[in-house]
Design a protein around this motif. Structure first.
Motif, short mmCIF file in Angstrom:
data_model
loop_
_atom_site.label_atom_id
_atom_site.label_comp_id
_atom_site.label_asym_id
_atom_site.label_seq_id
_atom_site.Cartn_x
_atom_site.Cartn_y
_atom_site.Cartn_z
N ILE A 196 5.95 -68.09 21.74
CA ILE A 196 6.38 -67.09 20.60
C ILE A 196 7.50 -67.47 20.12
CG2 ILE A 196 7.48 -65.27 21.96
CD1 ILE A 196 6.31 -63.33 19.97
N PHE A 197 7.70 -67.53 18.84
CA PHE A 197 8.61 -67.66 17.91
C PHE A 197 9.11 -66.76 17.00
CE2 PHE A 197 10.50 -68.78 13.84
CZ PHE A 197 11.66 -69.03 13.77
N VAL A 198 10.24 -66.15 16.91
CA VAL A 198 10.38 -64.85 15.68
C VAL A 198 11.53 -65.19 14.77
CG1 VAL A 198 10.69 -62.29 15.55
CG2 VAL A 198 9.42 -63.12 17.59
N VAL A 254 17.11 -73.86 9.00
CA VAL A 254 18.08 -73.56 10.26
C VAL A 254 17.45 -73.05 11.53
CG1 VAL A 254 18.61 -71.00 9.80
CG2 VAL A 254 20.34 -72.54 10.91
N LYS A 255 16.16 -72.68 11.52
CA LYS A 255 15.52 -72.20 12.57
C LYS A 255 14.69 -73.23 13.15
CE LYS A 255 16.25 -67.81 11.76
NZ LYS A 255 17.27 -66.90 12.79
N GLY A 256 14.54 -74.26 12.76
CA GLY A 256 14.03 -75.49 13.40
C GLY A 256 12.53 -75.34 14.00
N VAL A 257 11.83 -74.62 13.13
CA VAL A 257 10.30 -74.56 13.51
C VAL A 257 9.66 -75.85 13.56
CG1 VAL A 257 8.28 -73.32 12.98
CG2 VAL A 257 10.57 -71.98 12.71
N ASN A 288 -5.19 -75.55 26.44
CA ASN A 288 -5.38 -74.02 25.65
C ASN A 288 -4.03 -73.42 25.47
OD1 ASN A 288 -8.05 -74.41 26.33
ND2 ASN A 288 -8.17 -73.52 28.37
N ILE A 289 -2.94 -74.10 25.30
CA ILE A 289 -1.61 -73.56 24.86
C ILE A 289 -1.84 -73.02 23.69
CG2 ILE A 289 -0.54 -75.57 23.79
CD1 ILE A 289 2.26 -74.78 25.26
N ARG A 290 -0.97 -71.98 23.28
CA ARG A 290 -0.99 -71.45 21.79
C ARG A 290 0.40 -70.87 21.36
NH1 ARG A 290 -5.95 -68.14 19.64
NH2 ARG A 290 -6.50 -70.01 18.74
N LEU A 291 0.81 -71.03 20.34
CA LEU A 291 1.97 -70.59 19.74
C LEU A 291 1.98 -69.76 18.64
CD1 LEU A 291 5.37 -70.98 19.32
CD2 LEU A 291 4.66 -72.81 17.80
N LEU A 292 2.85 -68.48 18.87
CA LEU A 292 2.63 -67.38 17.84
C LEU A 292 3.85 -67.68 17.03
CD1 LEU A 292 1.68 -64.04 19.81
CD2 LEU A 292 0.28 -65.73 18.36
N ILE A 293 3.78 -67.61 15.76
CA ILE A 293 4.99 -67.84 14.91
C ILE A 293 5.04 -66.37 13.94
CG2 ILE A 293 6.18 -69.03 13.08
CD1 ILE A 293 4.99 -71.59 14.08
N LEU A 294 5.92 -65.70 14.34
CA LEU A 294 6.39 -64.39 13.46
C LEU A 294 7.19 -64.48 12.56
CD1 LEU A 294 4.72 -63.48 16.06
CD2 LEU A 294 6.01 -61.48 16.14
N PHE A 301 0.14 -68.36 12.55
CA PHE A 301 1.26 -67.94 11.64
C PHE A 301 1.03 -66.70 11.33
CE2 PHE A 301 1.63 -72.29 11.05
CZ PHE A 301 2.95 -72.64 11.12
N THR A 302 1.36 -65.44 12.02
CA THR A 302 1.36 -64.00 11.87
C THR A 302 1.69 -63.51 10.51
OG1 THR A 302 3.08 -63.33 12.96
CG2 THR A 302 1.38 -63.95 14.26
#
Length: 317
Positions: free
Chosen positions: A129-131, A137-140, A156-162, A186-187
């Protein structure tokens, strides 16, 4: 805007209802606060949040910032990085106070957390997760490159970007180019009260911040503290004020900025080393106890009281 803001401040101070003025950000609020408070003899505190110190460069703006900081009765900063930057602008500040912004003690909803894991996890794969705001500047972008590296080993890895921001569309396009669209969600904007549930539901929080082209840097990073509070291990770049709370292998793992390979290897390290994960979570929980909103409020209240008392003594004399 600046003129009308100044007029509004003067009108309020002239009412005689206020013992102190507190300005957030150096420009324009801090500057307007100074030129309004001095003639009316009202003590004035400026809180510097970071970007106002690191960005807005140039001779003219730097002089305005120096004037504002030097003529405030007290200045508060949120990290050692912000403190260093502020002192480079105005070394002769009357009272400089390092007071990190704290977080409220919010408990997650176990049912909500379980539902989020069921919704977003792919099989038994890890949930990252990233919030934060989707800005440079956040480096996403580096995080997406790290995810593409990890996908080769963890299908099966998954990333949530809030979060939302001007870079969302380019980042979504990059995810397609890297063939990781099915592994990243991308939520968009998430209600603040629900963030604790997303953090608790996730296995690792990643904040790959970097110094942007205009000199901006992560001054503190509340989301890092929120992840620590949630008991989610943190991987972060060793830049700005992040290092005040993330100590390598004690309260999280630090990586070099703009280094997707280090981010990926750190994720694998946490997943493979449960002893290290437990150590990091325990250390983070201890650290976050001193970073509460109540602690922040008490420290700022002390600054307020000191300024008011000093002004009263000066007026008597």
């Amino acid at each position: 805007l600046v003129v009308f803001e100044w007029l509004a401040i003067v009108k309020l101070l002239m009412s005689g209802k206020y013992d102190l003025l507190h300005s957030h950000w150096i420009l324009p609020q801090g500057f307007n606060g100074v030129i309004a408070s001095i003639p009316l003899k009202v003590p004035h505190v400026i809180t510097v949040h970071g970007s106002d110190a690191f960005a807005l460069k140039g001779k003219v703006l730097s002089q305005f910032k120096k004037f504002s900081l030097t003529h405030a009765d007290a200045v508060t900063v949120n990290s050692s990085a912000t403190q260093k930057q502020v002192l480079s602008i105005a070394p002769n500040i009357k009272s400089l106070n390092l007071i990190p912004m704290g977080v409220t003690n919010v408990q997650p909803n176990s049912i909500r957390c379980e539902n989020l894991r069921k919704k977003y996890k792919i099989g038994n794969g890890p949930l990252l997760i990233f919030v934060g705001r989707l800005v440079d500047v956040k480096g996403v972008e580096d995080l997406l490159y790290a995810l593409s590296i990890l996908k080769a080993k963890l299908a099966n890895i998954r990333l949530l970007i809030l979060g939302e921001g001007p870079l969302r569309s380019p980042l979504e396009s990059l995810a397609k180019e890297l063939n990781i669209s099915n592994n990243v969600v991308f939520t968009g904007w998430v209600e603040s009260k629900d963030i604790i549930n997303y953090l608790t539901a996730s296995d690792i929080f990643i904040g790959p911040s970097k110094r942007s082209a205009d000199g901006s840097v992560e001054a503190q990073g509340i989301s890092f503290i929120e992840a620590m509070q949630a008991g989610t291990p943190v991987i972060a770049s060793n830049v700005g004020g992040i290092v005040d709370v993330i100590q390598h292998e004690k309260t999280g793992l630090l990586v070099a900025q703009e280094n997707p390979e280090q981010v990926a290897s750190s994720v694998l390290r946490i997943l493979d080393d449960k002893e290290l994960e437990s150590k990091i979570i325990k250390g983070a929980k201890i650290k976050v106890k001193s970073l509460t909103s109540l602690s922040t409020a008490e420290k700022i209240a002390n600054v307020f009281n000191d300024c008011i008392k000093e002004e009263q003594v000066t007026n008597k004399n």
